[in-house]
Design a protein around this motif. Sequence first.
Motif, short mmCIF file in Angstrom:
data_model
loop_
_atom_site.label_atom_id
_atom_site.label_comp_id
_atom_site.label_asym_id
_atom_site.label_seq_id
_atom_site.Cartn_x
_atom_site.Cartn_y
_atom_site.Cartn_z
N ILE A 4 0.85 -1.20 0.00
CA ILE A 4 0.00 0.00 0.00
C ILE A 4 0.88 1.24 0.00
CG2 ILE A 4 -1.76 1.29 1.26
CD1 ILE A 4 -2.87 -1.25 2.35
N PRO A 5 1.05 1.91 -1.16
CA PRO A 5 1.77 3.19 -1.15
C PRO A 5 0.95 4.22 -0.36
CG PRO A 5 1.57 2.32 -3.40
CD PRO A 5 0.66 1.51 -2.52
N ALA A 6 1.55 4.75 0.69
CA ALA A 6 0.84 5.68 1.58
C ALA A 6 1.78 6.81 2.00
CB ALA A 6 0.33 4.92 2.81
N ALA A 7 2.79 7.08 1.16
CA ALA A 7 3.86 8.00 1.56
C ALA A 7 3.76 9.37 0.90
CB ALA A 7 5.22 7.37 1.26
N GLY A 8 2.57 9.70 0.39
CA GLY A 8 2.41 11.01 -0.25
C GLY A 8 2.19 12.10 0.78
N SER A 9 2.10 13.34 0.28
CA SER A 9 1.92 14.46 1.20
C SER A 9 0.50 15.03 1.11
CB SER A 9 2.93 15.56 0.89
OG SER A 9 2.76 15.99 -0.45
N ASN B 296 -0.63 14.29 5.86
CA ASN B 296 -0.95 13.23 4.90
C ASN B 296 -2.47 13.07 4.82
OD1 ASN B 296 -1.30 10.78 3.51
ND2 ASN B 296 0.66 9.99 4.28
N LYS B 297 -3.00 13.12 3.59
CA LYS B 297 -4.46 13.05 3.42
C LYS B 297 -5.02 11.72 3.93
CE LYS B 297 -3.94 11.52 -1.37
NZ LYS B 297 -4.11 11.85 -2.79
N LEU B 298 -4.16 10.71 4.05
CA LEU B 298 -4.65 9.41 4.52
C LEU B 298 -5.00 9.44 6.00
CD1 LEU B 298 -2.34 6.91 2.61
CD2 LEU B 298 -4.40 8.08 1.90
N GLY C 230 8.99 5.14 2.71
CA GLY C 230 8.56 5.67 1.42
C GLY C 230 9.65 6.47 0.73
N GLY C 231 9.42 6.81 -0.53
CA GLY C 231 10.36 7.61 -1.31
C GLY C 231 9.78 8.97 -1.64
N ASP C 232 10.50 9.73 -2.51
CA ASP C 232 10.06 11.08 -2.86
C ASP C 232 8.91 11.07 -3.86
OD1 ASP C 232 11.91 12.15 -1.21
OD2 ASP C 232 13.40 12.57 -2.78
N THR C 233 8.78 9.99 -4.61
CA THR C 233 7.68 9.86 -5.58
C THR C 233 7.00 8.52 -5.33
OG1 THR C 233 9.05 8.71 -7.19
CG2 THR C 233 8.96 11.12 -7.36
N ARG C 234 5.80 8.37 -5.90
CA ARG C 234 5.11 7.09 -5.77
C ARG C 234 5.96 5.97 -6.36
NH1 ARG C 234 2.20 3.36 -8.28
NH2 ARG C 234 0.36 2.50 -7.27
N GLU D 286 9.19 5.74 -6.55
CA GLU D 286 10.25 5.36 -5.60
C GLU D 286 9.68 4.58 -4.42
OE1 GLU D 286 12.96 9.34 -6.13
OE2 GLU D 286 12.74 8.53 -4.10
N SER D 287 8.50 5.00 -3.99
CA SER D 287 7.89 4.30 -2.84
C SER D 287 7.62 2.84 -3.19
CB SER D 287 6.58 4.99 -2.43
OG SER D 287 6.85 6.25 -1.85
N VAL D 288 7.06 2.60 -4.38
CA VAL D 288 6.76 1.21 -4.76
C VAL D 288 8.07 0.44 -4.93
CG1 VAL D 288 5.74 -0.30 -6.51
CG2 VAL D 288 4.54 1.80 -5.82
N ASP E 202 -3.17 1.88 -3.91
CA ASP E 202 -2.96 3.19 -3.30
C ASP E 202 -3.77 3.33 -2.01
OD1 ASP E 202 -1.29 3.95 -5.33
OD2 ASP E 202 -2.80 5.12 -6.40
N GLY E 203 -3.09 3.78 -0.97
CA GLY E 203 -3.79 4.02 0.30
C GLY E 203 -4.96 4.98 0.13
N ALA E 204 -4.84 5.87 -0.85
CA ALA E 204 -5.86 6.90 -1.06
C ALA E 204 -7.13 6.35 -1.71
CB ALA E 204 -5.29 8.04 -1.92
N LEU F 75 -12.80 5.56 -6.11
CA LEU F 75 -12.12 6.82 -6.43
C LEU F 75 -10.87 6.99 -5.59
CD1 LEU F 75 -12.77 9.05 -3.99
CD2 LEU F 75 -15.00 9.04 -5.06
N LYS F 76 -9.97 7.84 -6.09
CA LYS F 76 -8.76 8.14 -5.32
C LYS F 76 -8.99 9.46 -4.62
CE LYS F 76 -5.08 9.40 -7.39
NZ LYS F 76 -3.80 9.71 -7.98
N VAL F 77 -8.98 9.45 -3.31
CA VAL F 77 -9.23 10.68 -2.56
C VAL F 77 -8.07 11.64 -2.80
CG1 VAL F 77 -9.46 11.65 -0.24
CG2 VAL F 77 -10.67 9.55 -0.82
O1 C5P Z 1 -0.63 11.73 -4.94
P1 C5P Z 1 -1.43 10.55 -5.35
O2 C5P Z 1 -2.80 10.53 -4.71
O3 C5P Z 1 -1.50 10.33 -6.84
O4 C5P Z 1 -0.67 9.28 -4.77
C1 C5P Z 1 -1.16 7.98 -4.98
C2 C5P Z 1 -0.73 7.11 -3.82
O5 C5P Z 1 0.68 7.04 -3.79
C3 C5P Z 1 -1.20 7.67 -2.45
O6 C5P Z 1 -1.76 6.62 -1.68
C4 C5P Z 1 0.07 8.23 -1.86
O7 C5P Z 1 0.14 8.15 -0.44
C5 C5P Z 1 1.16 7.34 -2.49
N1 C5P Z 1 2.48 8.00 -2.60
C6 C5P Z 1 3.59 7.37 -2.06
N2 C5P Z 1 4.81 7.99 -2.10
C7 C5P Z 1 4.95 9.21 -2.65
C8 C5P Z 1 3.82 9.85 -3.23
C9 C5P Z 1 2.59 9.22 -3.20
O8 C5P Z 1 3.48 6.26 -1.53
N3 C5P Z 1 6.15 9.80 -2.61
#
Ligand code: C5P
Length: 235
Positions: free
Chosen positions: A5-10, A19-21, A77-81, A83-85, A103-105, A213-215
């Motif tokens: 579950i990528p959950a590392a966004g801002s 984090n919106k999550l 997590g990484g700086d981008t999705r 990288e996180s995956v 996606d966690g979102a 949907l993606k929140v």
């Molecule tokens: O920003 P967006 O909603 O497109 O991100 C999709 C998913 O990727 C989200 O669940 C977010 O937490 C995750 N993500 C991540 N690492 C990042 C950026 C986004 O895991 N650096």
Amino acid sequence: MYLLIPAAGSGKRMGGDRNKLLLTLLDQPVLWWTLKAAIASDAIEWIGIICQPVDRPDFEEIVGILNSPKPVAFIQGGDTRQESVYNGLQALPDGAQRVLIHDGARCLATAELFDRCASVLQGCAGLIAAVPVKDTIKVVDSSNGGGDRPEVASTPDRSKLWAAQTPQGFEVATLKDAHARGIREKWTVTDDAALFEKCGLSVRIVEGEEANLKVTTPQDLAIAEFILRQRHPEI
Ligand code: C5P
């Protein structure tokens, strides 16, 4: 089946400073709903949450409240999705053959959708949940000085367009190779299927869910809460 579950966004597009999550829907954080469906899926046996260190204590608390009978790991997590995956793939337990990435979102995906994707993944190397596009989509050319009013370049045939969702599922070894090639060739992608496609590998479609949907914006949060209220009149 393993689940990352990528959950590392801002959550910048949400307009908040966290984090919106961690925002709440019907009194529970967005990630709580995502995890609840993953835990309810018969197929998922192991869950890896990819997160930033700052969010980890809150995410650990959510996992504690859900009292998951399945192992849950936390991965940096990484700086981008993308990288996180990549980090998530490196952290999978030895012997993991196939993985779903969700996606966690996307907190409205159902346990049935996880199960459907896991089942189809037994017979292919790559898949995405997706739904047919309802809108007519325009390709826009902003290179010719349109400013705020860029020009429409073309209109793709809608009958061929599907909106990609998650879960997406892959053979682990093949996806690792695709990510490694993506780094070498400096590909920037917004989902894992795109790496597969760039490598010339087949990605199958599994019928997704209209409500999945993606929140992303405050409006999405309001719509998600409305849908959850319909599903859970008891809350
Ligand atoms: O920003 P967006 O909603 O497109 O991100 C999709 C998913 O990727 C989200 O669940 C977010 O937490 C995750 N993500 C991540 N690492 C990042 C950026 C986004 O895991 N650096």
